[in-house]
Design an enzyme around this catalytic site. Structure first.
Site, PDB file in Angstrom:
ATOM      1  N   ALA A   1       0.809  -1.221   0.000  1.00 58.93           N
ATOM      2  CA  ALA A   1       0.000   0.000   0.000  1.00 58.93           C
ATOM      3  C   ALA A   1       0.844   1.274   0.000  1.00 58.93           C
ATOM      4  O   ALA A   1       0.767   2.088  -0.924  1.00 58.93           O
ATOM      5  CB  ALA A   1      -0.944  -0.010   1.198  1.00 58.93           C
TER       6      ALA A   1
ATOM      7  N   SER B   1       1.585  -5.514  -4.630  1.00 56.45           N
ATOM      8  CA  SER B   1       0.354  -4.811  -4.278  1.00 56.45           C
ATOM      9  C   SER B   1      -0.794  -5.807  -4.194  1.00 56.45           C
ATOM     10  O   SER B   1      -1.188  -6.392  -5.200  1.00 56.45           O
ATOM     11  CB  SER B   1       0.046  -3.734  -5.322  1.00 56.45           C
ATOM     12  OG  SER B   1      -1.093  -2.996  -4.955  1.00 56.45           O
TER      13      SER B   1
ATOM     14  N   CYS C   1      -6.253  -7.094   3.632  1.00 53.02           N
ATOM     15  CA  CYS C   1      -7.426  -7.155   4.506  1.00 53.02           C
ATOM     16  C   CYS C   1      -8.486  -8.121   3.980  1.00 53.02           C
ATOM     17  O   CYS C   1      -9.390  -8.513   4.719  1.00 53.02           O
ATOM     18  CB  CYS C   1      -8.036  -5.765   4.670  1.00 53.02           C
ATOM     19  SG  CYS C   1      -6.933  -4.586   5.502  1.00 53.02           S
TER      20      CYS C   1
ATOM     21  N   ARG D   1       3.944  10.011 -11.401  1.00 48.93           N
ATOM     22  CA  ARG D   1       2.913  10.821 -12.047  1.00 48.93           C
ATOM     23  C   ARG D   1       3.299  12.293 -12.050  1.00 48.93           C
ATOM     24  O   ARG D   1       3.088  13.000 -13.042  1.00 48.93           O
ATOM     25  CB  ARG D   1       1.578  10.629 -11.318  1.00 48.93           C
ATOM     26  CG  ARG D   1       0.414  11.355 -11.991  1.00 48.93           C
ATOM     27  CD  ARG D   1      -0.897  11.062 -11.294  1.00 48.93           C
ATOM     28  NE  ARG D   1      -0.989  11.709 -10.002  1.00 48.93           N
ATOM     29  CZ  ARG D   1      -1.314  12.987  -9.823  1.00 48.93           C
ATOM     30  NH1 ARG D   1      -1.543  13.776 -10.868  1.00 48.93           N
ATOM     31  NH2 ARG D   1      -1.398  13.496  -8.618  1.00 48.93           N
TER      32      ARG D   1
END
Length: 455
Positions: free
Chosen positions: A14, A42, A46, A25
């Site tokens: 994360a 990635s 959870c 970016r």
């Protein structure tokens, strides 16, 4: 700001991938290298309990971003199975080991992000190295549990009655195992209010889950095949052919500490609200780092994926020249145990008193839908405030119909430092299918304000 030539991110998932993606970016010419010691960069950690619950669903369904997408679409120099072993802050160099080739590599950086996450606590007890003793933290752990379930175990012992322990009690029961939960603290869900815990206990008992609190685990015992066969405690022996140690996590701070970076009082890496560490060119985010707590008004440690994504994004943006702040957490979380939704936000009475507040609290039960509309269920709300100021401090919710997400307006109120009176006057949605005219949150506020001085 002049674009940086080289940024290294230690750790994916994360926080690390959010930081790397932000930098690419905002500064497409900057070379961003992500070092990940595992096989995946990635994934939705959870979601592992719910994946384990479905034997037909591959664990790889939880992968959010593949290595190929990170390299080809985002232009990230991704190095899987590369473990960072040292940081030289004077020369701005990271030393890493290529685990596949057992080779040592030294790479310079202009800025560094530490996103090393946290690890599951492995109990240093005799027998806990046996096959069949598992933890659940990384994707590989989930895969190991699914493989263990293919052997057809009959009895499971879960050590620890926190979120993961409770979710996995549900999951393993659903998979047909007889489940026993052992917790060393006096009650389940340590730190939660007794009324919430009582509701949980009733649900567990209804589904046949046994639980024992105030019990000390001393080790594990092997069976004839050399796999785990029992858990040994100060209160006897519990048979099990699958054991899950769910006794918490610890932040991975060793590489940061060795480099001389400041470690906070929580044991995680100290950061300011820009996600900067004690070194101006080093940033940290995610489960290895502290987070500013809006109620406590200081750093705390609350490892959660949503916080990691936000912190990583802010770290990446600031490295690329922005001036953003992580506004902080209020300790919001939620989970499901069978059909029971549980959620909490803020702090409870014990923590509030330790922080110098004079806490007052109420527990109420109110239907989730309007009277006469079918399908409603009781929602239990335990709410806490400061007696003198009326400041809202926290809440816990439990119920079977729309209970968990009712924590969100309370979390927003906490973030805004609202009083109980402020909460009492919120314009919450009303329609018979969704809520009664007095939502459970408002009913709790109406009762709590009677205990506030000057109300």
């Amino acid at each position: 700001m002049k674009p940086l030539d080289r940024v290294i991110v230690i750790g994916g998932v994360a926080a690390g991938m959010s930081a790397a993606s932000q930098i690419r970016r905002r500064q497409p010419k900057t070379r961003v290298t992500v070092l990940e010691r595992g096989d995946h960069i990635s994934y939705g950690a959870c979601g592992m309990p719910y994946n384990i619950e479905d034997p037909k669903r591959p664990i790889d369904d939880l992968i959010v971003l593949s290595a190929e997408e990170a390299r080809d679409k985002r232009g990230i120099d991704l190095r899987l199975r590369h473990e960072a072993t040292a940081i030289d802050l004077e020369s701005s160099v990271v030393t890493m080991t290529d685990l596949d080739n057992d080779a040592t590599v030294h790479e310079p950086f202009d800025a560094l992000v530490i996103a090393t996450g946290a690890r599951a606590v492995r109990l240093p007890l005799p027998g806990f190295e046996l096959p069949g003793v598992e933890v659940l933290r990384e994707l590989g752990d989930g895969a190991a549990i699914k493989k263990a379930l293919e052997r057809g175990p009959k009895r499971a012992v879960i050590i620890g009655a926190g979120y993961i322990g409770m979710e996995m009690a549900h999951v393993l029961t659903s998979r047909g195992l007889a489940v026993t939960v052992l917790e060393k603290m006096p009650g389940l869900l340590p730190g939660w209010h007794q009324e919430t815990v009582k509701t949980l206990e009733e649900t567990l008992a209804t589904h046949g889950v046994e639980f024992f609190t105030g019990i000390t685990v001393e080790g594990a015992e092997a069976g004839p095949e050399g796999r785990v066969a029992a858990v040994l405690t100060d209160d006897g022996r519990f048979e099990a052919d699958l054991v899950l140690a769910a006794t918490g996590v610890r932040p991975n701070v060793e590489i940061a500490s060795s480099a001389g970076l400041r470690i906070g009082k929580t044991g995680a890496i100290w950061v300011n609200q820009r996600q900067q560490t004690s070194h101006e060119n080093v940033w940290a985010a995610g489960d290895c780092a502290e987070a500013y707590h809006r109620i406590l008004r200081r750093n705390d440690w609350f490892p959660l994926g949503t916080t990691a994504n936000k912190q990583g994004r802010i770290a990446g943006a600031n490295i690329a020249g922005a001036s953003q702040q992580f506004r902080g957490i209020v300790g919001t979380c939620g989970f499901l145990v069978f059909d029971l939704e549980l959620a909490r936000t803020g702090i409870g009475e014990v923590e509030a008193e330790a922080e110098g507040f004079d806490p007052v609290a109420v527990t109420i039960r109110q239907r989730s839908r309007a009277h006469g509309y079918p399908g409603g269920e009781p929602v239990q709300v335990h709410m806490v405030a400061d007696r003198e100021t009326g400041l809202l401090l926290g809440a816990e919710l439990a119920g079977r119909d729309g209970a968990a997400l009712r924590v969100d307006p309370v979390a927003a109120a906490l973030a805004a430092h609202m009083t109980v009176a402020d909460l009492q006057n919120l314009d919450l949605a009303y329609a018979p299918p969704f809520a009664p005219v007095w939502d459970p949150i408002l009913v709790a506020a109406n009762q709590l304000i009677k205990k506030v001085d000057g109300s």
